[in-house]
Design an enzyme around this catalytic site. Structure first.
Site, PDB file in Angstrom:
ATOM      1  N   HIS A 464      51.134  89.635 -25.800  1.00  0.00           N
ATOM      2  CA  HIS A 464      51.220  89.031 -26.971  1.00  0.00           C
ATOM      3  C   HIS A 464      50.518  87.568 -27.504  1.00  0.00           C
ATOM      4  CE1 HIS A 464      54.539  88.136 -30.535  1.00  0.00           C
ATOM      5  NE2 HIS A 464      52.983  86.471 -29.930  1.00  0.00           N
ATOM      6  N   GLU A 465      50.154  86.973 -26.613  1.00  0.00           N
ATOM      7  CA  GLU A 465      49.375  85.261 -26.333  1.00  0.00           C
ATOM      8  C   GLU A 465      48.345  85.846 -26.855  1.00  0.00           C
ATOM      9  OE1 GLU A 465      51.396  83.241 -27.591  1.00  0.00           O
ATOM     10  OE2 GLU A 465      53.088  83.731 -27.374  1.00  0.00           O
ATOM     11  N   HIS A 468      47.100  87.109 -30.426  1.00  0.00           N
ATOM     12  CA  HIS A 468      46.842  85.311 -31.156  1.00  0.00           C
ATOM     13  C   HIS A 468      45.102  85.329 -30.285  1.00  0.00           C
ATOM     14  CE1 HIS A 468      50.210  85.217 -32.968  1.00  0.00           C
ATOM     15  NE2 HIS A 468      50.848  84.775 -31.945  1.00  0.00           N
ATOM     16  N   HIS A 471      42.525  87.017 -31.419  1.00  0.00           N
ATOM     17  CA  HIS A 471      42.597  86.892 -33.758  1.00  0.00           C
ATOM     18  C   HIS A 471      41.717  85.910 -33.169  1.00  0.00           C
ATOM     19  CE1 HIS A 471      45.364  86.846 -37.297  1.00  0.00           C
ATOM     20  NE2 HIS A 471      43.735  87.040 -37.536  1.00  0.00           N
TER      21      HIS A 471
HETATM   22 ZN   LIG Z   1      53.576  85.182 -31.387  1.00  0.00          ZN
END
Ligand SMILES: [Zn+2]
Length: 675
Positions: A464-465, A468, A471
């Site tokens: 998940h991290e 990010h 991104h």
């Molecule tokens: Zn998040």
């Protein structure tokens, strides 16, 4: 005094930075930023895009750099002195940003450019930047007459006080309660770890026996495992009645006042309700669309939730003769039922998820999808010896980003896991300035005898991290304030949540999920169990999230001026989502800090919204292969690289070919089964 923070640097010179450097660096950087703003407003030239909007965008870069080093460290490697500095500089920073928002000369110039926007021949990103700058003033009242401006300031001051009071009351109510137990029998069912923690807590309060509190690490295990139903009831009612006891910490007044002031503020600025105001800057756009969205999900989730509820209630009846299934039975029988159905525990999975293997795995996934390579480097300055550093390159060996990975807990690091940046990406003077991105987590550390072995939850958190982080790393925009994760709130979790999907795929797990001792790849049977248990009671979970979203919208999407009874209003909002018998002594709103204290007002729906996006986007990969280069390229091109340069709905459609559809989420959550 030489101040390393004020010298020019690319990678932050952490080892040279001492606490005493921060305050002077902040002061000087703020002064520089003020001078840059003054240069814009004092300009004799008529306002245009370059000398006003772009100049404003690139002002205060020194301050941004000092701020990101300081606040990133204050989260990941803080000390008492830094926390004191944070308290000193925070008012300076808010004063500075208020001075900008209230700067009428500056607003006049921005408004002039905004008024000419049709004729300026701006590209999409420039249009977005102009709109964003203009809105940051108009949404704070810059267009209002003097009386309205004054009223707006009063409302803002009043709201700040009320929110603070709301939070203080919740905290006091949490801290003022404890369940003190002296008979070990009363802890029956609790795992040893939870018992130990309860004993420790008692000891720290100079008490005999065991203490349970309303803090999650203490509360949750008790509700999940404690066999004693009366005690579960007592604890559950204590938890549910925070801010609703009619005592000095009661929050009913705060709830009503906050809702009404937000409504008045929105009206002053020309919006129907607070939700209209908030959603203007969200992918969801309007309260009507949020309601439609929540309603569609509710229709599918309700029958599934009813089925699951009945299954659990029947199970409790068979097992313990429970006749009326209550809120305080939910976690307990839910856990028991889950064990019976899946018998899956972390200890079985952990050996397959050695941290080093998982890191290598997430890098391989990024390589297969986006042609990125990660090279660990050892000669770079870091703020702690545990921080790993990587050069990130594309397939042509061009530098893409610099990546810091800081994985283990220690004193001085706050809890949780997050992505942040030390330097944003942007284009300036013909150069594509590449970003410095960090992931900070609190994963199980290694011991003398065992390497760091992650729970499956930690594995998905890492992915998940890292989503990010991608991104941030793959950003390719002109302006720093539109780069990377600077996107609408209900869009920002797409890149992170989508990456979690790879953790459930055989093809991806085979790359890295290998037993740390034997090297054996994780058995398919375990993967199937992980998948099945991931959607356990999904209908009920969904219903719960929807009920919170609906409650949020009921306070913020309608005119609240006639509401006088908090509990009555809340009960009405919950009508379509109730599963358990209501308890008159509890109230959710009076402790709903997300929306009354934090920043989630009119935004609670976004948890589910983001799930719809990631499920729909991942379905596109699944249809074409989870490592399909063409789809990955589209995702990079239209989503990851574009940041907040355009409306996210447009970006999404360009990637997917159509607007997001809830079907993929329903399928993934098992909510499409026939009732
Ligand atoms: Zn998040």
């Amino acid at each position: 005094m030489q101040n390393p923070l004020l010298e020019s640097f690319d990678l932050a010179p952490f080892s040279k930075i001492k606490n005493e450097h921060f305050k002077p660096a902040f002061l000087q950087a703020i002064a520089e930023a003020r001078a840059e703003i003054a240069a814009i407003t004092n300009s004799k030239e008529p306002a245009n895009f370059e000398n006003t909007i772009e100049a404003l965008e690139f002002s205060g870069q020194q301050l941004d750099r000092v701020s990101s080093v300081f606040f990133n460290l204050n989260s990941a490697e803080t000390n008492h002195e830094m926390q004191k500095i944070a308290q000193e500089v925070s008012p300076l920073l808010s004063e500075f940003s208020n001075d900008i928002t209230l700067n009428e000369d500056l607003f006049l110039r921005i408004k002039t450019v905004y008024g000419q926007r049709e004729k300026l021949d701006l590209n999409t990103e420039q249009q977005t930047l102009l709109e964003k700058k203009y809105k940051s003033f108009s949404r704070n009242g810059a267009n209002l007459d003097e009386d309205s401006k004054k009223r707006l300031r009063e409302i803002d001051t009043e709201l700040a006080k009320l929110k603070l009071k709301f939070g203080e009351n919740v905290l006091a109510e949490t801290n003022n309660y404890e369940l003190h137990l002296t008979d070990e029998q009363e802890l029956e069912g609790l795992p040893d770890g939870a018992k130990e923690a309860a004993a420790q807590l008692a000891k720290s309060k100079n008490k005999q026996g065991w203490v349970i509190t309303l803090d999650y690490p203490s509360y949750i295990p008790f509700m999940k495992y404690a066999k004693n139903r009366d005690l579960r009831k007592e604890l559950s009612l204590a938890f549910g009645s925070k801010g609703f006891k009619g005592n000095e910490f009661d929050n009913q007044e705060q709830v009503l006042e906050i809702a009404k002031l937000r409504y008045e503020r929105a009206n002053l600025l020309g919006y129907d309700t607070h939700a209209h105001f908030v959603l203007e800057e969200r992918m969801a756009e309007t309260p009507e669309k949020v309601h439609k969205f929540l309603g569609e999900l509710l229709e599918k989730a309700k029958p599934a939730a009813d089925r699951e509820f009945k299954q659990m209630a029947d199970f409790a009846k068979d097992l313990d003769g429970i006749t009326t299934f209550q809120k305080w039975d939910s976690a307990y029988y839910g856990e028991k039922l889950k064990q019976r159905l899946f018998s899956l525990d972390d200890e079985k999975l952990k050996p397959y998820f050695k941290l080093e293997n998982v890191i290598e795995g997430v890098f391989k996934v990024a390589e297969k999808l986006f042609d990125l390579t990660f090279k660990e480097v050892f000669d770079v300055d870091t703020y702690h010896k545990d921080v790993k550093t990587y050069q990130v390159h594309d397939m042509n060996k061009n530098p893409v980003a610099f990546f810091y990975a800081d994985f283990h807990p220690r004193k001085g690091k706050r809890g949780g896991a997050w992505m942040t940046s030390f330097k944003p990406q942007y284009h300036k003077d013909g150069k594509n300035v590449r970003p410095h991105i960090a992931n900070v987590c609190n994963f199980t550390p290694s011991t003398d005898t065992k390497p760091s072995l992650l729970t499956f939850n930690e594995v998905t958190t890492l992915f998940h991290e890292f989503g990010h982080a991608l991104h941030g790393m793959l950003a390719n925009t002109s302006y720093p304030s539109l780069s990377g994760t600077s996107v609408y709130w209900d869009f920002v979790e797409l890149p992170s949540q989508i990456l979690e999907n790879w953790c459930y795929e055989k093809e991806a797990l085979e790359l890295f999920a290998k037993h740390y001792e034997t090297g054996e790849t994780i058995p398919m049977e375990l993967i199937d169990k992980i998948k099945a248990s991931a959607t356990f009671q999904e209908g009920m979970q969904t219903l719960r999230q929807l009920s919170f979203g609906l409650l949020d919208m009921s306070w913020h999407g309608l005119n609240p001026t006639q509401i006088t009874d908090v509990k009555e209003h809340e009960s009405k909002a919950f009508e379509g989502t109730m599963l358990y018998p209501d308890t008159s002594e509890t109230c959710m709103s009076t402790a709903f800090a997300h929306i009354f204290q934090g920043g989630y007002s009119s935004g609670y729906y976004s948890y589910k919204w983001a799930e719809v996006l990631d499920a729909d986007a991942f379905a596109y990969f699944k249809e074409n292969g989870i490592f399909n280069k063409e789809i990955a390229n589209k995702f990079k091109e239209h989503v990851l690289s574009k940041g907040g340069t355009e409306n996210p709905m447009e970006l999404y459609k360009r990637f997917r070919g159509s607007a997001p559809n809830i079907k993929a989420l329903l399928e993934r959550s098992g909510l499409l089964q026939a009732s």
